[in-house]
Motif scaffolding. Structure first.
Motif, short mmCIF file in Angstrom:
data_model
loop_
_atom_site.label_atom_id
_atom_site.label_comp_id
_atom_site.label_asym_id
_atom_site.label_seq_id
_atom_site.Cartn_x
_atom_site.Cartn_y
_atom_site.Cartn_z
N GLN A 286 4.63 7.67 -0.52
CA GLN A 286 4.15 7.54 0.85
C GLN A 286 3.84 6.07 1.14
OE1 GLN A 286 0.86 10.42 0.99
NE2 GLN A 286 2.10 11.67 2.37
N TYR A 287 4.25 5.63 2.32
CA TYR A 287 4.04 4.23 2.71
C TYR A 287 3.44 4.18 4.10
CZ TYR A 287 8.43 5.06 5.20
OH TYR A 287 9.40 5.57 6.02
N GLN A 288 2.91 3.00 4.44
CA GLN A 288 2.26 2.83 5.73
C GLN A 288 3.02 1.91 6.67
OE1 GLN A 288 -1.77 1.56 4.97
NE2 GLN A 288 -2.29 3.40 3.79
N VAL A 289 3.77 0.98 6.12
CA VAL A 289 4.51 0.02 6.95
C VAL A 289 5.99 0.12 6.64
CG1 VAL A 289 2.56 -1.57 7.20
CG2 VAL A 289 4.10 -1.80 5.25
N ASP B 198 6.78 11.90 7.99
CA ASP B 198 5.45 11.35 7.73
C ASP B 198 5.49 10.17 6.75
OD1 ASP B 198 4.34 13.38 9.36
OD2 ASP B 198 4.27 14.75 7.65
N ASN B 199 6.42 9.26 6.98
CA ASN B 199 6.50 8.05 6.17
C ASN B 199 6.54 8.36 4.66
OD1 ASN B 199 6.46 6.49 8.47
ND2 ASN B 199 4.27 6.10 8.38
N THR B 200 7.42 9.27 4.29
CA THR B 200 7.51 9.70 2.89
C THR B 200 8.96 9.59 2.41
OG1 THR B 200 5.70 11.25 3.23
CG2 THR B 200 7.06 11.58 1.27
N ASN C 113 0.80 -1.23 0.00
CA ASN C 113 0.00 0.00 0.00
C ASN C 113 0.84 1.29 0.00
OD1 ASN C 113 -2.38 -1.53 0.08
ND2 ASN C 113 -2.33 -1.65 2.32
#
Length: 604
Positions: free
Chosen positions: A184-187, A212-214, A170
Protein backbone atom coordinates in the motif's frame (compact mmCIF):
# COMPACT_ATOMS: atom_id res chain seq x y z
CA UNK A 1 28.35 -73.89 -63.03
CA UNK A 2 28.15 -77.10 -60.97
CA UNK A 3 31.20 -76.05 -58.98
CA UNK A 4 29.55 -72.72 -58.16
CA UNK A 5 26.38 -74.45 -56.94
CA UNK A 6 28.47 -76.91 -54.88
CA UNK A 7 30.34 -73.97 -53.34
CA UNK A 8 27.07 -72.29 -52.33
CA UNK A 9 25.77 -75.51 -50.78
CA UNK A 10 28.92 -75.89 -48.69
CA UNK A 11 28.61 -72.30 -47.42
CA UNK A 12 25.10 -72.85 -46.02
CA UNK A 13 25.02 -72.62 -42.21
CA UNK A 14 28.64 -71.55 -42.05
CA UNK A 15 29.97 -69.24 -39.33
CA UNK A 16 33.48 -67.82 -39.79
CA UNK A 17 35.84 -68.47 -36.89
CA UNK A 18 35.61 -64.89 -35.55
CA UNK A 19 31.86 -65.27 -34.97
CA UNK A 20 32.39 -68.36 -32.86
CA UNK A 21 35.12 -66.52 -30.95
CA UNK A 22 32.77 -63.59 -30.23
CA UNK A 23 30.01 -65.90 -28.98
CA UNK A 24 32.43 -67.82 -26.75
CA UNK A 25 34.08 -64.62 -25.47
CA UNK A 26 30.74 -63.00 -24.60
CA UNK A 27 29.54 -66.12 -22.74
CA UNK A 28 32.81 -66.36 -20.78
CA UNK A 29 32.76 -62.67 -19.78
CA UNK A 30 29.11 -62.86 -18.74
CA UNK A 31 29.82 -66.06 -16.78
CA UNK A 32 32.54 -64.37 -14.71
CA UNK A 33 30.33 -61.30 -14.27
CA UNK A 34 27.48 -63.48 -12.97
CA UNK A 35 29.71 -65.71 -10.79
CA UNK A 36 30.06 -63.27 -7.80
CA UNK A 37 26.30 -63.53 -7.26
CA UNK A 38 26.80 -67.11 -6.10
CA UNK A 39 28.70 -65.66 -3.10
CA UNK A 40 26.55 -62.50 -2.66
CA UNK A 41 27.50 -60.02 0.14
CA UNK A 42 28.85 -60.15 3.69
CA UNK A 43 27.63 -57.75 6.38
CA UNK A 44 30.51 -55.65 7.65
CA UNK A 45 31.64 -52.52 9.46
CA UNK A 46 34.26 -50.24 7.91
CA UNK A 47 36.69 -47.94 9.76
CA UNK A 48 38.44 -45.10 7.94
CA UNK A 49 42.05 -44.68 9.00
CA UNK A 50 43.12 -41.10 9.65
CA UNK A 51 46.63 -41.55 8.24
CA UNK A 52 48.38 -40.54 11.46
CA UNK A 53 48.29 -43.94 13.15
CA UNK A 54 47.50 -47.49 12.13
CA UNK A 55 44.81 -49.36 14.04
CA UNK A 56 45.95 -52.86 15.08
CA UNK A 57 43.62 -55.49 13.62
CA UNK A 58 44.06 -57.67 16.70
CA UNK A 59 42.83 -54.80 18.90
CA UNK A 60 39.60 -54.51 16.87
CA UNK A 61 39.06 -58.26 17.01
CA UNK A 62 39.52 -58.33 20.79
CA UNK A 63 37.22 -55.33 21.29
CA UNK A 64 34.39 -57.05 19.44
CA UNK A 65 35.07 -60.44 20.98
CA UNK A 66 34.85 -58.99 24.50
CA UNK A 67 31.31 -57.87 23.67
CA UNK A 68 30.34 -61.25 22.25
CA UNK A 69 30.62 -60.32 18.56
CA UNK A 70 32.38 -62.73 16.18
CA UNK A 71 34.16 -61.54 13.06
CA UNK A 72 35.01 -63.88 10.20
CA UNK A 73 37.55 -61.67 8.46
CA UNK A 74 39.30 -58.32 9.02
CA UNK A 75 41.16 -56.70 6.12
CA UNK A 76 43.21 -53.51 5.94
CA UNK A 77 43.52 -51.75 2.55
CA UNK A 78 45.65 -48.91 3.88
CA UNK A 79 42.93 -46.29 4.22
CA UNK A 80 40.01 -48.49 5.32
CA UNK A 81 39.68 -51.45 7.68
CA UNK A 82 36.79 -53.80 6.89
CA UNK A 83 35.41 -56.07 9.61
CA UNK A 84 33.23 -58.89 8.23
CA UNK A 85 30.73 -60.15 10.83
CA UNK A 86 29.40 -63.66 11.28
CA UNK A 87 25.90 -62.51 12.31
CA UNK A 88 24.21 -59.62 10.47
CA UNK A 89 22.02 -58.89 13.52
CA UNK A 90 25.14 -57.70 15.34
CA UNK A 91 26.15 -55.18 12.68
CA UNK A 92 24.58 -52.13 14.38
CA UNK A 93 25.96 -53.15 17.78
CA UNK A 94 29.45 -53.56 16.32
CA UNK A 95 29.27 -50.11 14.74
CA UNK A 96 28.30 -48.53 18.07
CA UNK A 97 31.20 -50.24 19.87
CA UNK A 98 33.79 -49.19 17.28
CA UNK A 99 32.33 -45.68 16.95
CA UNK A 100 32.91 -45.04 20.67
CA UNK A 101 36.56 -45.98 20.22
CA UNK A 102 37.36 -44.41 16.85
CA UNK A 103 34.66 -41.74 16.31
CA UNK A 104 31.26 -41.58 14.61
CA UNK A 105 32.71 -39.96 11.49
CA UNK A 106 35.11 -42.85 10.83
CA UNK A 107 32.85 -45.89 11.29
CA UNK A 108 30.20 -46.97 8.78
CA UNK A 109 27.90 -49.90 8.11
CA UNK A 110 28.72 -51.70 4.88
CA UNK A 111 28.04 -54.76 2.74
CA UNK A 112 31.14 -56.15 1.06
CA UNK A 113 31.27 -58.74 -1.73
CA UNK A 114 31.92 -62.26 -0.43
CA UNK A 115 33.44 -63.46 -3.72
CA UNK A 116 37.12 -64.56 -3.85
CA UNK A 117 39.68 -61.79 -4.19
CA UNK A 118 40.87 -62.98 -7.62
CA UNK A 119 37.34 -62.60 -8.97
CA UNK A 120 36.86 -59.14 -7.43
CA UNK A 121 40.25 -58.05 -8.79
CA UNK A 122 38.90 -58.74 -12.28
CA UNK A 123 36.34 -55.96 -11.68
CA UNK A 124 33.26 -58.15 -11.17
CA UNK A 125 30.91 -57.52 -8.22
CA UNK A 126 27.63 -59.14 -7.17
CA UNK A 127 24.38 -57.34 -7.98
CA UNK A 128 23.20 -55.08 -5.17
CA UNK A 129 19.89 -56.08 -3.63
CA UNK A 130 16.99 -53.70 -3.18
CA UNK A 131 15.03 -52.97 -0.04
CA UNK A 132 12.44 -55.70 -0.64
CA UNK A 133 15.15 -58.38 -0.92
CA UNK A 134 17.63 -57.23 1.71
CA UNK A 135 15.35 -55.56 4.23
CA UNK A 136 15.71 -52.01 5.53
CA UNK A 137 13.88 -48.70 5.79
CA UNK A 138 12.16 -46.54 3.19
CA UNK A 139 11.14 -42.90 3.64
CA UNK A 140 9.07 -40.81 1.26
CA UNK A 141 9.71 -37.14 2.02
CA UNK A 142 7.73 -34.14 0.80
CA UNK A 143 9.58 -30.87 0.35
CA UNK A 144 7.51 -28.01 1.78
CA UNK A 145 7.91 -25.36 -0.89
CA UNK A 146 5.32 -23.06 0.71
CA UNK A 147 7.82 -22.28 3.47
CA UNK A 148 10.43 -21.34 0.86
CA UNK A 149 8.00 -19.18 -1.12
CA UNK A 150 6.70 -17.48 2.04
CA UNK A 151 10.20 -16.69 3.32
CA UNK A 152 11.22 -15.30 -0.08
CA UNK A 153 8.01 -13.25 -0.32
CA UNK A 154 8.39 -11.81 3.19
CA UNK A 155 12.05 -10.97 2.61
CA UNK A 156 11.23 -9.15 -0.62
CA UNK A 157 8.38 -7.27 1.07
CA UNK A 158 10.65 -6.18 3.94
CA UNK A 159 13.37 -5.06 1.51
CA UNK A 160 10.89 -3.00 -0.52
CA UNK A 161 9.40 -1.45 2.60
CA UNK A 162 12.78 -0.50 4.07
CA UNK A 163 14.15 0.90 0.79
CA UNK A 164 11.09 3.00 -0.07
CA UNK A 165 10.53 4.26 3.47
CA UNK A 166 14.13 5.48 3.59
CA UNK A 167 13.26 7.55 0.50
CA UNK A 168 10.23 8.99 2.32
CA UNK A 169 7.62 7.23 0.18
CA UNK A 170 5.78 5.62 3.14
CA UNK A 171 4.64 2.15 2.02
CA UNK A 172 3.41 -0.89 3.92
CA UNK A 173 3.52 -4.54 2.88
CA UNK A 174 1.30 -7.41 3.96
CA UNK A 175 1.66 -11.11 3.18
CA UNK A 176 -1.40 -12.50 1.40
CA UNK A 177 -0.21 -16.02 0.48
CA UNK A 178 3.09 -17.94 0.34
CA UNK A 179 3.73 -16.59 -3.17
CA UNK A 180 2.29 -13.07 -2.98
CA UNK A 181 1.98 -9.95 -0.88
CA UNK A 182 0.34 -6.53 -1.16
CA UNK A 183 1.96 -3.12 -0.97
CA UNK A 184 0.00 0.00 0.00
CA UNK A 185 1.28 3.45 -0.93
CA UNK A 186 0.17 7.03 -0.41
CA UNK A 187 1.74 8.94 -3.29
CA UNK A 188 1.91 8.04 -7.02
CA UNK A 189 5.72 8.31 -6.95
CA UNK A 190 5.79 5.20 -4.77
CA UNK A 191 3.95 3.15 -7.41
CA UNK A 192 6.38 4.28 -10.12
CA UNK A 193 9.36 3.46 -7.92
CA UNK A 194 8.01 -0.03 -7.15
CA UNK A 195 7.30 -0.76 -10.82
CA UNK A 196 10.79 0.33 -11.84
CA UNK A 197 12.50 -1.57 -9.00
CA UNK A 198 10.60 -4.78 -9.68
CA UNK A 199 11.17 -4.65 -13.46
CA UNK A 200 14.88 -4.05 -12.99
CA UNK A 201 15.79 -6.29 -10.06
CA UNK A 202 12.97 -8.84 -9.72
CA UNK A 203 11.68 -9.79 -13.18
CA UNK A 204 10.32 -13.12 -11.88
CA UNK A 205 7.68 -11.23 -9.87
CA UNK A 206 4.54 -9.77 -11.45
CA UNK A 207 2.96 -6.49 -10.26
CA UNK A 208 -0.78 -5.78 -10.57
CA UNK A 209 -2.75 -2.68 -9.63
CA UNK A 210 -5.55 -3.05 -7.09
CA UNK A 211 -8.04 -0.45 -5.77
CA UNK A 212 -7.18 1.88 -2.87
CA UNK A 213 -3.57 2.58 -3.82
CA UNK A 214 -2.58 -1.08 -3.51
CA UNK A 215 -0.25 -3.27 -5.56
CA UNK A 216 -0.32 -7.05 -5.63
CA UNK A 217 3.12 -8.58 -6.11
CA UNK A 218 3.25 -12.33 -6.84
CA UNK A 219 5.83 -14.89 -7.92
CA UNK A 220 5.24 -16.05 -11.50
CA UNK A 221 4.35 -19.76 -12.09
CA UNK A 222 7.47 -20.38 -14.19
CA UNK A 223 9.63 -18.97 -11.41
CA UNK A 224 7.84 -21.19 -8.88
CA UNK A 225 8.51 -24.26 -11.03
CA UNK A 226 12.21 -23.51 -11.57
CA UNK A 227 12.68 -22.68 -7.88
CA UNK A 228 11.00 -25.95 -6.88
CA UNK A 229 13.31 -27.95 -9.17
CA UNK A 230 16.37 -26.16 -7.80
CA UNK A 231 15.40 -26.53 -4.13
CA UNK A 232 14.45 -30.22 -4.46
CA UNK A 233 17.78 -30.97 -6.16
CA UNK A 234 19.65 -29.09 -3.41
CA UNK A 235 17.76 -31.05 -0.76
CA UNK A 236 18.57 -34.28 -2.60
CA UNK A 237 22.30 -33.50 -2.45
CA UNK A 238 22.11 -32.59 1.23
CA UNK A 239 20.14 -35.76 2.01
CA UNK A 240 22.90 -37.84 0.41
CA UNK A 241 25.52 -36.01 2.48
CA UNK A 242 23.53 -36.59 5.67
CA UNK A 243 23.17 -40.30 4.93
CA UNK A 244 26.92 -40.53 4.35
CA UNK A 245 27.44 -38.83 7.71
CA UNK A 246 25.25 -41.53 9.27
CA UNK A 247 27.67 -44.14 7.92
CA UNK A 248 25.23 -45.80 5.49
CA UNK A 249 27.03 -46.61 2.25
CA UNK A 250 24.36 -48.27 0.08
CA UNK A 251 21.47 -45.83 0.27
CA UNK A 252 19.22 -45.15 -2.71
CA UNK A 253 18.15 -41.48 -2.82
CA UNK A 254 16.15 -40.15 -5.75
CA UNK A 255 13.57 -37.55 -6.71
CA UNK A 256 10.02 -38.83 -7.08
CA UNK A 257 7.53 -36.58 -8.83
CA UNK A 258 8.03 -32.82 -8.57
CA UNK A 259 8.58 -32.24 -4.85
CA UNK A 260 9.16 -35.61 -3.19
CA UNK A 261 12.34 -37.49 -2.32
CA UNK A 262 12.48 -41.27 -1.94
CA UNK A 263 15.13 -42.63 0.43
CA UNK A 264 15.84 -46.35 0.77
CA UNK A 265 18.32 -47.58 3.37
CA UNK A 266 19.01 -51.31 2.83
CA UNK A 267 20.16 -53.17 5.93
CA UNK A 268 18.97 -50.49 8.41
CA UNK A 269 16.48 -51.95 10.88
CA UNK A 270 16.16 -49.13 13.46
CA UNK A 271 14.73 -46.11 11.61
CA UNK A 272 14.58 -43.75 14.59
CA UNK A 273 18.10 -42.26 14.36
CA UNK A 274 18.01 -42.15 10.56
CA UNK A 275 14.61 -40.46 10.57
CA UNK A 276 15.76 -37.89 13.11
CA UNK A 277 18.76 -36.87 11.02
CA UNK A 278 17.31 -37.23 7.51
CA UNK A 279 14.13 -35.26 8.18
CA UNK A 280 15.68 -32.67 10.46
CA UNK A 281 15.62 -29.06 9.27
CA UNK A 282 17.68 -27.58 12.08
CA UNK A 283 20.12 -24.79 11.37
CA UNK A 284 21.80 -21.84 13.08
CA UNK A 285 21.15 -18.15 12.53
CA UNK A 286 23.37 -15.41 13.98
CA UNK A 287 21.63 -12.12 14.82
CA UNK A 288 22.67 -8.73 16.09
CA UNK A 289 20.97 -7.98 19.41
CA UNK A 290 19.27 -4.55 19.29
CA UNK A 291 17.39 -2.41 21.85
CA UNK A 292 13.70 -3.12 22.45
CA UNK A 293 11.40 -1.36 20.00
CA UNK A 294 14.10 -0.87 17.36
CA UNK A 295 13.02 -0.56 13.75
CA UNK A 296 13.22 -3.73 11.65
CA UNK A 297 13.54 -5.95 14.70
CA UNK A 298 11.87 -9.08 16.02
CA UNK A 299 11.46 -10.67 19.42
CA UNK A 300 12.71 -14.24 19.93
CA UNK A 301 12.85 -16.31 23.11
CA UNK A 302 15.71 -18.16 24.76
CA UNK A 303 15.72 -21.53 26.55
CA UNK A 304 14.35 -19.86 29.73
CA UNK A 305 11.43 -18.28 27.79
CA UNK A 306 13.02 -14.82 28.18
CA UNK A 307 12.55 -12.38 25.24
CA UNK A 308 15.53 -11.27 23.16
CA UNK A 309 15.16 -8.49 20.60
CA UNK A 310 17.23 -9.06 17.46
CA UNK A 311 17.38 -7.59 13.96
CA UNK A 312 15.13 -9.02 11.26
CA UNK A 313 18.05 -9.90 9.02
CA UNK A 314 20.62 -12.43 10.28
CA UNK A 315 24.34 -11.74 10.00
CA UNK A 316 24.90 -15.23 8.56
CA UNK A 317 22.90 -18.47 8.41
CA UNK A 318 23.73 -22.18 8.45
CA UNK A 319 24.36 -22.14 4.71
CA UNK A 320 27.71 -20.43 5.39
CA UNK A 321 28.92 -23.21 7.69
CA UNK A 322 31.58 -25.35 6.04
CA UNK A 323 32.43 -27.69 8.89
CA UNK A 324 31.20 -28.43 12.41
CA UNK A 325 32.27 -30.71 15.25
CA UNK A 326 30.98 -31.23 18.77
CA UNK A 327 33.06 -30.95 21.92
CA UNK A 328 33.17 -29.46 25.40
CA UNK A 329 34.00 -25.95 26.56
CA UNK A 330 36.50 -25.15 29.31
CA UNK A 331 33.60 -25.27 31.76
CA UNK A 332 32.67 -28.78 30.64
CA UNK A 333 29.56 -27.64 28.76
CA UNK A 334 28.70 -29.11 25.34
CA UNK A 335 29.65 -26.88 22.43
CA UNK A 336 29.86 -26.93 18.64
CA UNK A 337 33.03 -25.78 16.87
CA UNK A 338 32.25 -24.06 13.57
CA UNK A 339 34.25 -23.28 10.46
CA UNK A 340 32.68 -20.88 7.93
CA UNK A 341 33.24 -20.70 4.20
CA UNK A 342 35.19 -17.75 2.75
CA UNK A 343 32.12 -15.59 2.10
CA UNK A 344 30.65 -16.28 5.54
CA UNK A 345 34.03 -15.67 7.17
CA UNK A 346 34.38 -12.30 5.45
CA UNK A 347 30.86 -11.29 6.51
CA UNK A 348 31.45 -12.36 10.13
CA UNK A 349 34.84 -10.66 10.20
CA UNK A 350 33.39 -7.36 9.01
CA UNK A 351 30.45 -7.55 11.43
CA UNK A 352 32.53 -8.39 14.53
CA UNK A 353 35.06 -5.66 13.65
CA UNK A 354 32.31 -3.03 13.63
CA UNK A 355 30.42 -4.31 16.70
CA UNK A 356 33.11 -5.11 19.30
CA UNK A 357 31.60 -5.01 22.79
CA UNK A 358 28.04 -5.44 21.47
CA UNK A 359 25.93 -8.59 21.96
CA UNK A 360 25.28 -11.18 19.23
CA UNK A 361 22.68 -13.94 19.53
CA UNK A 362 22.85 -17.48 18.18
CA UNK A 363 19.42 -18.84 17.21
CA UNK A 364 18.51 -22.49 16.74
CA UNK A 365 15.96 -22.72 13.91
CA UNK A 366 13.83 -25.77 13.22
CA UNK A 367 10.48 -26.63 11.66
CA UNK A 368 7.64 -28.56 13.26
CA UNK A 369 4.00 -29.50 12.74
CA UNK A 370 1.24 -27.61 14.54
CA UNK A 371 -2.11 -29.03 15.71
CA UNK A 372 -3.66 -28.37 12.29
CA UNK A 373 -0.94 -30.30 10.46
CA UNK A 374 0.73 -27.17 9.06
CA UNK A 375 4.48 -26.72 9.08
CA UNK A 376 5.61 -23.88 11.37
CA UNK A 377 9.02 -22.35 11.95
CA UNK A 378 10.39 -22.63 15.48
CA UNK A 379 13.23 -20.38 16.57
CA UNK A 380 14.89 -20.17 19.98
CA UNK A 381 17.92 -18.27 21.16
CA UNK A 382 20.52 -20.66 22.55
CA UNK A 383 23.30 -18.18 23.24
CA UNK A 384 23.82 -14.42 23.69
CA UNK A 385 27.38 -13.19 24.12
CA UNK A 386 29.25 -9.91 23.79
CA UNK A 387 31.73 -9.73 20.94
CA UNK A 388 35.09 -9.57 22.71
CA UNK A 389 37.12 -9.12 19.57
CA UNK A 390 37.15 -9.54 15.84
CA UNK A 391 36.85 -13.11 14.61
CA UNK A 392 36.16 -14.61 11.19
CA UNK A 393 35.76 -18.20 10.08
CA UNK A 394 36.46 -20.20 13.29
CA UNK A 395 34.56 -19.92 16.57
CA UNK A 396 32.49 -21.90 19.07
CA UNK A 397 28.88 -21.74 20.22
CA UNK A 398 27.56 -22.88 23.59
CA UNK A 399 24.16 -22.99 25.30
CA UNK A 400 23.30 -26.43 23.88
CA UNK A 401 21.22 -28.64 26.15
CA UNK A 402 23.12 -31.95 25.93
CA UNK A 403 26.14 -33.61 24.30
CA UNK A 404 23.77 -35.68 22.08
CA UNK A 405 22.11 -32.48 20.82
CA UNK A 406 25.56 -31.02 20.11
CA UNK A 407 26.56 -34.15 18.15
CA UNK A 408 23.34 -34.16 16.09
CA UNK A 409 23.58 -30.42 15.40
CA UNK A 410 27.21 -30.75 14.30
CA UNK A 411 26.27 -33.63 11.99
CA UNK A 412 23.47 -31.61 10.41
CA UNK A 413 25.67 -28.55 9.94
CA UNK A 414 28.44 -30.64 8.37
CA UNK A 415 26.02 -32.13 5.85
CA UNK A 416 24.41 -28.76 5.18
CA UNK A 417 21.14 -27.06 6.01
CA UNK A 418 18.18 -28.09 3.92
CA UNK A 419 17.08 -25.51 1.38
CA UNK A 420 13.48 -26.25 2.40
CA UNK A 421 11.88 -28.17 5.27
CA UNK A 422 10.64 -31.69 4.59
CA UNK A 423 7.78 -33.82 5.88
CA UNK A 424 7.85 -37.61 6.13
CA UNK A 425 4.85 -38.63 4.03
CA UNK A 426 5.35 -42.35 4.55
CA UNK A 427 7.73 -44.72 6.29
CA UNK A 428 8.16 -48.44 5.68
CA UNK A 429 10.37 -50.98 7.41
CA UNK A 430 11.10 -54.39 5.88
CA UNK A 431 12.75 -56.94 8.18
CA UNK A 432 15.70 -59.05 6.99
CA UNK A 433 13.59 -62.20 7.42
CA UNK A 434 10.98 -60.86 4.99
CA UNK A 435 13.73 -59.89 2.56
CA UNK A 436 15.20 -63.40 2.74
CA UNK A 437 11.74 -64.86 2.21
CA UNK A 438 11.26 -62.67 -0.86
CA UNK A 439 14.56 -63.92 -2.28
CA UNK A 440 13.55 -67.52 -1.61
CA UNK A 441 10.14 -67.07 -3.25
CA UNK A 442 11.62 -65.26 -6.24
CA UNK A 443 14.28 -67.88 -6.82
CA UNK A 444 11.71 -70.66 -6.39
CA UNK A 445 9.54 -69.07 -9.08
CA UNK A 446 12.56 -68.75 -11.37
CA UNK A 447 13.70 -72.35 -10.84
CA UNK A 448 10.17 -73.74 -11.25
CA UNK A 449 9.64 -71.76 -14.44
CA UNK A 450 12.97 -72.91 -15.87
CA UNK A 451 12.44 -76.58 -15.00
CA UNK A 452 8.97 -76.66 -16.55
CA UNK A 453 10.28 -74.90 -19.64
CA UNK A 454 13.27 -77.23 -19.97
CA UNK A 455 11.07 -80.33 -19.67
CA UNK A 456 8.56 -79.02 -22.21
CA UNK A 457 11.27 -78.19 -24.77
CA UNK A 458 12.84 -81.63 -24.38
CA UNK A 459 9.54 -83.46 -24.82
CA UNK A 460 8.30 -81.36 -27.73
CA UNK A 461 11.45 -80.70 -29.77
CA UNK A 462 13.67 -83.63 -28.67
CA UNK A 463 17.19 -82.98 -30.03
CA UNK A 464 16.52 -79.34 -30.85
CA UNK A 465 15.08 -79.06 -27.36
CA UNK A 466 18.55 -79.71 -25.93
CA UNK A 467 19.85 -76.80 -28.00
CA UNK A 468 17.05 -74.55 -26.74
CA UNK A 469 17.75 -75.54 -23.15
CA UNK A 470 21.46 -74.84 -23.50
CA UNK A 471 20.63 -71.47 -25.06
CA UNK A 472 18.25 -70.77 -22.16
CA UNK A 473 21.01 -71.41 -19.61
CA UNK A 474 23.33 -69.15 -21.61
CA UNK A 475 20.60 -66.50 -21.66
CA UNK A 476 20.19 -66.53 -17.86
CA UNK A 477 23.97 -66.34 -17.35
CA UNK A 478 24.28 -63.45 -19.81
CA UNK A 479 21.33 -61.59 -18.29
CA UNK A 480 22.63 -61.80 -14.70
CA UNK A 481 26.12 -60.92 -15.90
CA UNK A 482 24.83 -57.92 -17.85
CA UNK A 483 22.80 -56.66 -14.89
CA UNK A 484 25.96 -56.90 -12.77
CA UNK A 485 27.88 -54.79 -15.30
CA UNK A 486 25.13 -52.16 -15.61
CA UNK A 487 26.16 -49.06 -13.55
CA UNK A 488 24.02 -48.53 -10.44
CA UNK A 489 21.79 -51.55 -11.03
CA UNK A 490 19.81 -52.82 -8.02
CA UNK A 491 17.87 -56.09 -8.11
CA UNK A 492 14.36 -56.01 -6.61
CA UNK A 493 11.35 -58.34 -6.67
CA UNK A 494 10.06 -56.76 -9.92
CA UNK A 495 13.55 -57.40 -11.32
CA UNK A 496 13.27 -61.10 -10.47
CA UNK A 497 9.86 -61.06 -12.16
CA UNK A 498 11.62 -59.62 -15.22
CA UNK A 499 14.13 -62.49 -15.18
CA UNK A 500 11.30 -65.06 -15.00
CA UNK A 501 9.59 -63.28 -17.91
CA UNK A 502 12.85 -63.40 -19.86
CA UNK A 503 12.85 -67.21 -19.60
CA UNK A 504 9.60 -67.34 -21.56
CA UNK A 505 10.79 -64.74 -24.07
CA UNK A 506 14.04 -66.64 -24.69
CA UNK A 507 12.22 -69.90 -25.33
CA UNK A 508 9.72 -68.10 -27.57
CA UNK A 509 12.60 -67.12 -29.85
CA UNK A 510 13.68 -70.73 -30.20
CA UNK A 511 10.09 -71.95 -30.70
CA UNK A 512 9.62 -69.61 -33.66
CA UNK A 513 12.90 -70.76 -35.23
CA UNK A 514 12.25 -74.46 -34.69
CA UNK A 515 8.72 -74.24 -36.13
CA UNK A 516 10.12 -72.54 -39.23
CA UNK A 517 12.67 -75.36 -39.56
CA UNK A 518 9.91 -78.00 -39.27
CA UNK A 519 7.79 -76.17 -41.89
CA UNK A 520 10.69 -76.17 -44.34
CA UNK A 521 11.35 -79.87 -43.80
CA UNK A 522 7.71 -80.67 -44.52
CA UNK A 523 8.18 -78.92 -47.86
CA UNK A 524 10.84 -81.51 -48.77
CA UNK A 525 14.05 -79.59 -48.06
CA UNK A 526 17.11 -81.14 -46.53
CA UNK A 527 17.83 -80.49 -42.86
CA UNK A 528 20.68 -78.10 -43.72
CA UNK A 529 18.42 -76.11 -46.09
CA UNK A 530 15.59 -76.10 -43.55
CA UNK A 531 17.93 -74.74 -40.87
CA UNK A 532 19.21 -71.99 -43.17
CA UNK A 533 15.77 -70.90 -44.39
CA UNK A 534 14.23 -71.36 -40.92
CA UNK A 535 16.62 -68.91 -39.29
CA UNK A 536 16.31 -66.45 -42.17
CA UNK A 537 12.50 -66.43 -42.21
CA UNK A 538 12.22 -66.31 -38.40
CA UNK A 539 14.62 -63.41 -37.92
CA UNK A 540 12.23 -60.70 -39.13
CA UNK A 541 9.40 -61.88 -36.86
CA UNK A 542 11.71 -62.22 -33.86
CA UNK A 543 13.29 -58.81 -34.42
CA UNK A 544 9.97 -57.00 -34.84
CA UNK A 545 8.39 -58.52 -31.74
CA UNK A 546 11.47 -57.93 -29.57
CA UNK A 547 11.98 -54.40 -30.87
CA UNK A 548 8.44 -53.35 -29.97
CA UNK A 549 8.87 -54.86 -26.50
CA UNK A 550 12.19 -53.03 -26.17
CA UNK A 551 10.43 -49.73 -26.92
CA UNK A 552 8.02 -50.46 -24.06
CA UNK A 553 10.94 -51.21 -21.73
CA UNK A 554 12.69 -47.95 -22.67
CA UNK A 555 9.52 -45.92 -22.04
CA UNK A 556 8.96 -47.64 -18.67
CA UNK A 557 12.57 -46.93 -17.67
CA UNK A 558 12.34 -43.29 -18.76
CA UNK A 559 9.09 -42.35 -17.00
CA UNK A 560 9.09 -44.85 -14.13
CA UNK A 561 11.01 -44.86 -10.89
CA UNK A 562 12.10 -47.33 -8.23
CA UNK A 563 10.78 -50.87 -8.82
CA UNK A 564 9.25 -49.91 -12.19
CA UNK A 565 12.67 -48.84 -13.46
CA UNK A 566 14.19 -52.06 -12.10
CA UNK A 567 11.65 -54.17 -13.97
CA UNK A 568 12.12 -52.13 -17.17
CA UNK A 569 15.91 -52.49 -16.99
CA UNK A 570 15.77 -56.28 -16.58
CA UNK A 571 13.14 -56.54 -19.31
CA UNK A 572 15.22 -54.50 -21.75
CA UNK A 573 18.45 -56.36 -21.02
CA UNK A 574 16.52 -59.67 -21.18
CA UNK A 575 15.37 -58.84 -24.70
CA UNK A 576 18.97 -58.31 -25.82
CA UNK A 577 20.24 -61.49 -24.19
CA UNK A 578 17.28 -63.48 -25.53
CA UNK A 579 18.09 -62.44 -29.09
CA UNK A 580 21.78 -63.20 -28.53
CA UNK A 581 21.17 -66.68 -27.09
CA UNK A 582 18.22 -67.58 -29.31
CA UNK A 583 19.62 -66.42 -32.64
CA UNK A 584 23.42 -66.45 -32.38
CA UNK A 585 24.19 -69.06 -29.72
CA UNK A 586 21.55 -71.53 -30.96
CA UNK A 587 22.66 -71.00 -34.56
CA UNK A 588 26.30 -71.62 -33.65
CA UNK A 589 25.45 -74.93 -31.95
CA UNK A 590 23.06 -76.07 -34.72
CA UNK A 591 25.57 -75.12 -37.44
CA UNK A 592 28.22 -77.30 -35.81
CA UNK A 593 25.90 -80.27 -35.27
CA UNK A 594 23.51 -80.31 -38.26
CA UNK A 595 24.64 -77.44 -40.51
CA UNK A 596 25.78 -79.74 -43.33
CA UNK A 597 23.23 -82.54 -42.85
CA UNK A 598 21.60 -83.29 -46.23
CA UNK A 599 19.06 -85.84 -44.96
CA UNK A 600 15.37 -85.17 -45.57
CA UNK A 601 13.61 -87.69 -43.36
CA UNK A 602 15.52 -87.13 -40.11
CA UNK A 603 13.57 -86.43 -36.93
CA UNK A 604 15.30 -84.10 -34.51
Amino acid sequence: MSKKIQKNIIRINHYPAWKYLIVVAVVIIMFFSALPNVYSFDDAVQIKENGNSNIPILKIQNQLKSDGIDSTKITDTGDTITVVLRNRDEQTKAKSILAKEYGENRVALASVPAAPKWLLDMGFDPIKLGLDLKGGVEFLLRVDMNSVFKEKSERLGNDLEQTLNKEGLNVRTKTESPTSFTLQYQVPEAEVAVQEMMAKNYPEWSVKNLPDNTLNISLMPNAQKSMTEKVVKQNLTIMRDRINQLGITEANVQIQGTSRILIQLPGVQDPSDAKKIIGATASLYFYQVVPNGSENSQVLYNNDKQPVTVSNTPVITGTSIQSASSGYSQNGQPEVNLVLDSEGGDTMSAFTRDHIGQPMATAYVDYGIDAKGNMVKKTRIINVANIAGRFASRFQITGINSPKEAQDLALLLRAGSLSAPVLVDSEKTIGPQLGAENIKNGLSALVLGMVMTLVFMLLWYRKLGWVANLALVVNIICLIGLIGLWPGSILTMPGIAGIVLTVGMAVDTNVIIFERIKDNMREGRTLAQAIDRGFQSAFGTIFDSNFTTLITAVVLYAIGNGPVQGFALVLGLGILTSMFSGIFTSRAIINLKWGKDSRRDIKI
